[in-house]
Motif scaffolding. Structure first.
Motif, PDB file in Angstrom:
ATOM      1  N   LYS A  93       0.817  -1.223   0.000  1.00 58.05           N
ATOM      2  CA  LYS A  93       0.000   0.000   0.000  1.00 58.05           C
ATOM      3  C   LYS A  93       0.848   1.270   0.000  1.00 58.05           C
ATOM      4  N   ASN A  94       2.118   1.186   0.368  1.00 61.31           N
ATOM      5  CA  ASN A  94       2.982   2.363   0.265  1.00 61.31           C
ATOM      6  C   ASN A  94       3.149   2.779  -1.192  1.00 61.31           C
ATOM      7  N   PHE A  95       3.264   1.802  -2.080  1.00 60.15           N
ATOM      8  CA  PHE A  95       3.320   2.105  -3.509  1.00 60.15           C
ATOM      9  C   PHE A  95       1.960   2.608  -4.002  1.00 60.15           C
ATOM     10  N   TYR A  96       0.908   1.964  -3.537  1.00 54.94           N
ATOM     11  CA  TYR A  96      -0.452   2.318  -3.965  1.00 54.94           C
ATOM     12  C   TYR A  96      -0.739   3.788  -3.675  1.00 54.94           C
ATOM     13  N   TYR A  97      -0.393   4.250  -2.471  1.00 58.95           N
ATOM     14  CA  TYR A  97      -0.684   5.633  -2.103  1.00 58.95           C
ATOM     15  C   TYR A  97       0.192   6.632  -2.856  1.00 58.95           C
ATOM     16  N   GLY A  98       1.244   6.142  -3.496  1.00 57.56           N
ATOM     17  CA  GLY A  98       2.079   7.012  -4.327  1.00 57.56           C
ATOM     18  C   GLY A  98       1.625   7.069  -5.774  1.00 57.56           C
ATOM     19  N   ARG A  99       0.508   6.367  -6.082  1.00 57.49           N
ATOM     20  CA  ARG A  99       0.009   6.319  -7.458  1.00 57.49           C
ATOM     21  C   ARG A  99      -1.422   6.840  -7.522  1.00 57.49           C
ATOM     22  N   PRO A 100      -1.611   8.140  -7.849  1.00 59.32           N
ATOM     23  CA  PRO A 100      -2.967   8.679  -7.947  1.00 59.32           C
ATOM     24  C   PRO A 100      -3.850   7.918  -8.931  1.00 59.32           C
ATOM     25  N   ASP A 101      -3.227   7.338  -9.979  1.00 63.96           N
ATOM     26  CA  ASP A 101      -4.021   6.610 -10.966  1.00 63.96           C
ATOM     27  C   ASP A 101      -4.608   5.325 -10.380  1.00 63.96           C
ATOM     28  N   LEU A 102      -3.829   4.620  -9.567  1.00 67.72           N
ATOM     29  CA  LEU A 102      -4.364   3.413  -8.931  1.00 67.72           C
ATOM     30  C   LEU A 102      -5.485   3.765  -7.955  1.00 67.72           C
ATOM     31  N   ILE A 103      -5.313   4.854  -7.231  1.00 67.43           N
ATOM     32  CA  ILE A 103      -6.322   5.249  -6.240  1.00 67.43           C
ATOM     33  C   ILE A 103      -7.641   5.618  -6.912  1.00 67.43           C
ATOM     34  N   TYR A 121      -2.166  -6.651   6.156  1.00 66.12           N
ATOM     35  CA  TYR A 121      -0.778  -7.021   5.858  1.00 66.12           C
ATOM     36  C   TYR A 121      -0.062  -5.925   5.067  1.00 66.12           C
ATOM     37  N   GLY A 122      -0.619  -4.722   5.107  1.00 66.17           N
ATOM     38  CA  GLY A 122       0.008  -3.608   4.404  1.00 66.17           C
ATOM     39  C   GLY A 122      -0.067  -3.743   2.901  1.00 66.17           C
TER      40      GLY A 122
END
Length: 726
Positions: free
Chosen positions: A230-240, A329-330
């Motif tokens: 999720k650290n990567f996820y929150y760095g990707r506005p497109d995924l969010i 699990y993050g």
């Protein structure tokens, strides 16, 4: 300089996750299974005998529930739920958003003396009244017309969803407008199941089956998904905002080494899977299989067969539970059909069959399928249905998300065809030529290794490129998208097969009534059906260019995207089919057309706005900073007399790439800013023709820059990080 990417990698490297959250040594899976479900065993123990009998008649035979039993059922359900920590109840329904919806109400009612009572009546169980105004209705309801009803579906048992503080009794329901139209996906599915049962029972009676009282379709839907930190996820506005990456250069290593598929599951992922399964076991979801899928960080979970209505409810639960447990699990669970370009996308293989209430699988060929007349009739009905209504079947899996996946060498092509396998194909070829006399048999597979036992060999191979494949005792509809509610595909599948069974039953009934021998009638009926439908049968490589040319020659439709297939919704033959079997009214189909068109427009609108925001505020600034660094470096070298032609050429490549990005931003802005005149479908056509290619061009320009800009300046987590750092 610290960056989002560097911070994310540092956080992942330093994170310690509690992996042993479920102790299966202390809690056996058989004790977990169904422990939070108001199932038949619980009903029998808690309900008065008349209420229990009435409920079972409804669940198993479709008999309308006696309203007098509702209060007893509600009271028992409430007491059982409160004993397990429930404080609220909710009517769960499936609006046309594609996900589930719920409104929670407390069991507590003030008694007027300063105290409170826990109450739940039969009336509250049977009917709810959520606000219907803000759900998609496609014109069925005006925005100011807010009234909608939820209706208890007793065939899908209530269950308890545990929360950190208290729990909720969840009651599966249908969702209808005040004027009576279906506003959900469950109601048409239930209607289609009734239609198929009615027609299938006619066939069984022709064959002298007086034991079965109902036929229902069964489904086991395999679910593919991705897990990323999720650290990567929150760095990707497109995924969010979009569920997929709108930018991302291919990593040096993808899936080409084929080392991910069925590989060893990482501990963190396996712990997540295990807890997810434990929660699903409690909810009575019969998940059976888990494994690594083809792409890096891609996985699969698969349940065994159930009644298709219950399987649909359980499939929605699987998606909800996976998303919730991943966070422990993050991780983030990605259910989009194509979250990452250039690698395998995710589908949901819909394994479909027909069974009687006595447990007979009507698509089980037995040892000698050529001699199994009942099987041949039911199988021929499916083949005829797919051949005649392939465009409607294609429509059932259409979405902007699934458009990215269908047709790539990872999923079935958009051309609907059937794989029968060597044995069954041979049987139907014999029928087409005058009569089946034999069936190819499997035999024994010789391993060539003395210590290995002889293995039984199937009569035919499988074909992973076919969108609709016979796999032994069922058909696997492989084109369903991973984020989709499977109710849509199964509603269509049930309805088109019901029409074929109706056609066959009508002919056989007339022949038998006229005194014709049943076997003779079947022998005369099947060859024309096979001859008419064989165009859709294809056992070869669905990925090949030759098949696309052959399919066109056969007259098979190739509807490559959602915009091309949408007009099928309101076509005359579609409207007549669904109206005949009372699955959708013409008004309900018109609403679905509008909803699908609007969903397509909104999806691409969100993607365009997100891409423009990221390109302008993240990618372009990073590229310009790097251009400044390189430009100053070259200028300094030039001043010192040390400039090189290669350095100047590299700088020119960078400047050109930045220019391409700016031009692509401008083109997407122009395409997105233009609004088509007309209805939602006109806007959908504009989005496909103008916005979609502009999005792709912007991505191409940005992805090239990712390979040029200094790594410490690039603002977005990359594919090589998201897919391989676990």
């Amino acid at each position: 300089m610290s960056s989002v990417r560097q911070d994310a990698i540092k956080a992942i490297a330093c994170a310690k996750h509690q992996l042993n959250r479920v102790d299966f040594k202390k809690t056996h899976v058989k004790d977990l299974f169904g422990s939070m479900v108001f199932n038949e065993e619980v009903q029998k123990a808690r309900l008065p005998k008349p209420a229990f009998k009435a409920l079972q008649q409804t669940v198993k035979l479709g008999v309308p529930l006696d309203p007098s039993a509702a209060d007893a059922i509600a009271s028992a359900m409430k007491d059982w739920a409160i004993e397990r920590g429930a404080t609220h109840y909710t009517h769960l329904f499936q609006p046309m958003t594609g996900i589930t919806a719920e409104k929670h109400d407390s069991f507590i009612t003030p008694n007027g003396d300063g105290g409170a009572l826990a109450e739940f009546s039969g009336k509250e169980l049977i009917k709810g009244e959520p606000d219907a105004s803000s759900f998609p209705s496609g014109g069925l309801r005006a925005t100011f017309e807010a009234r909608g009803y939820t209706a208890w579906d007793p065939t899908s048992p209530a269950y308890i969803m545990e929360n950190p503080n208290g729990s909720t009794l969840v009651i599966p329901t249908a969702f209808l407008s005040w004027t009576g139209e279906a506003l959900d996906k469950k109601t048409p599915l239930l209607r289609s199941m009734e239609a198929l049962s009615t027609q299938a029972m006619r066939i069984l009676k022709i064959f002298g089956n007086n034991t079965a009282r109902k036929v229902f379709t069964t489904v086991g839907a395999e679910q593919e998904y991705f897990l990323i930190d999720k650290n990567f996820y929150y760095g990707r506005p497109d995924l969010i905002t979009c569920g997929r990456t709108l930018f991302g250069a291919p990593p040096p290593k993808g899936q080409e080494l084929e080392d991910q598929y069925f590989g060893s599951i990482p501990d963190r992922v396996l712990a997540c899977m295990s807890e997810c399964e434990a929660e699903l076991f409690k909810l009575g979801v019969p998940v059976k299989t888990r494994h690594n899928e083809v792409a890096p960080s891609q996985y699969e979970i698969a349940p065994i067969f159930e009644n298709s209505n219950l399987a649909t409810d359980h499939q929605n639960l699987i998606m909800e539970v996976m998303r919730k447990i991943a966070d422990h699990y993050g991780l983030v669970c990605l259910l989009h059909e194509k979250p990452f370009a250039g690698i395998n996308g995710s589908g949901k293989h819909n394994n479909w069959s027909m069974s009687t209430d006595t447990g007979e699988n009507l698509l089980n060929p037995g040892d000698n399928p050529h001699d199994n007349a009942q099987f041949l009739i039911f199988c021929a009905a499916v083949i005829r249905a797919v051949a005649k209504y392939s465009e409607i079947l294609r429509l059932s899996i259409a979405s902007a998300h699934n458009d990215h996946r269908l047709g790539a060498n990872e999923a079935p092509p958009a051309i609907i065809s059937i794989f029968l396998g060597e044995q069954l194909n041979d049987v139907f070829e014999q029928i087409d030529k005058g009569g089946a006399k034999s069936s190819k048999q499997g035999g024994i597979f010789e391993t060539g290794v003395s210590v290995l036992p002889p293995l039984p060999k199937e009569a035919g191979d499988r074909n992973r490129t076919s969108p609709f494949a016979f796999t032994g005792n069922k058909f696997e509809f492989r084109a369903v998208g991973s984020s989709a509610n499977i109710a849509g595909a199964n509603t269509v599948l049930n309805t088109i097969v019901a029409e074929s069974l109706d056609y066959i039953a009508t002919k056989l009934e007339a022949d038998v009534k006229a005194g014709k021998d049943l076997n003779k009638a079947i022998q005369e009926l099947l060859p024309p059906i096979i001859k008419e439908s064989k165009k859709v049968v294809f056992n070869g490589n669905g990925y090949s260019e030759e098949w696309h040319a052959e399919a066109e020659k056969r007259g098979l439709p190739n509807l490559k995207n959602t915009v091309e297939v949408l007009p099928v919704v309101t076509r005359k033959d579609t409207t007549e089919l669904f109206a005949k079997y009372k699955v959708y009214s013409a008004k309900e189909l018109e609403s679905r057309f509008n909803i699908l068109a609007e969903a397509y427009v909104k999806t691409l609108d969100i993607e365009a706005k997100t891409a423009l925001m990221m390109a302008r505020s993240m990618i372009l600034p990073a590229a310009l900073r790097y251009q400044k660094e390189v430009g100053e470096s070259i200028a300094a070298a030039k001043a010192a007399g040390a400039a090189t032609p290669a350095g100047v050429e590299s700088f020119g490549t960078l400047v050109s790439a930045i220019n391409d990005l700016q031009l692509s931003i401008n083109k997407l802005e122009k395409a997105h800013g233009h609004h088509a005149d007309g209805d939602a479908y006109a806007h959908a056509k504009h989005m496909r023709a103008d916005v979609f290619p502009a999005l792709n061009n912007l991505r191409t320009a940005a992805d090239k820059l990712e390979t040029l800009v200094a790594d410490d300046l690039w603002p977005l987590p990359t594919y090589r990080e998201m897919l391989f750092i676990k």
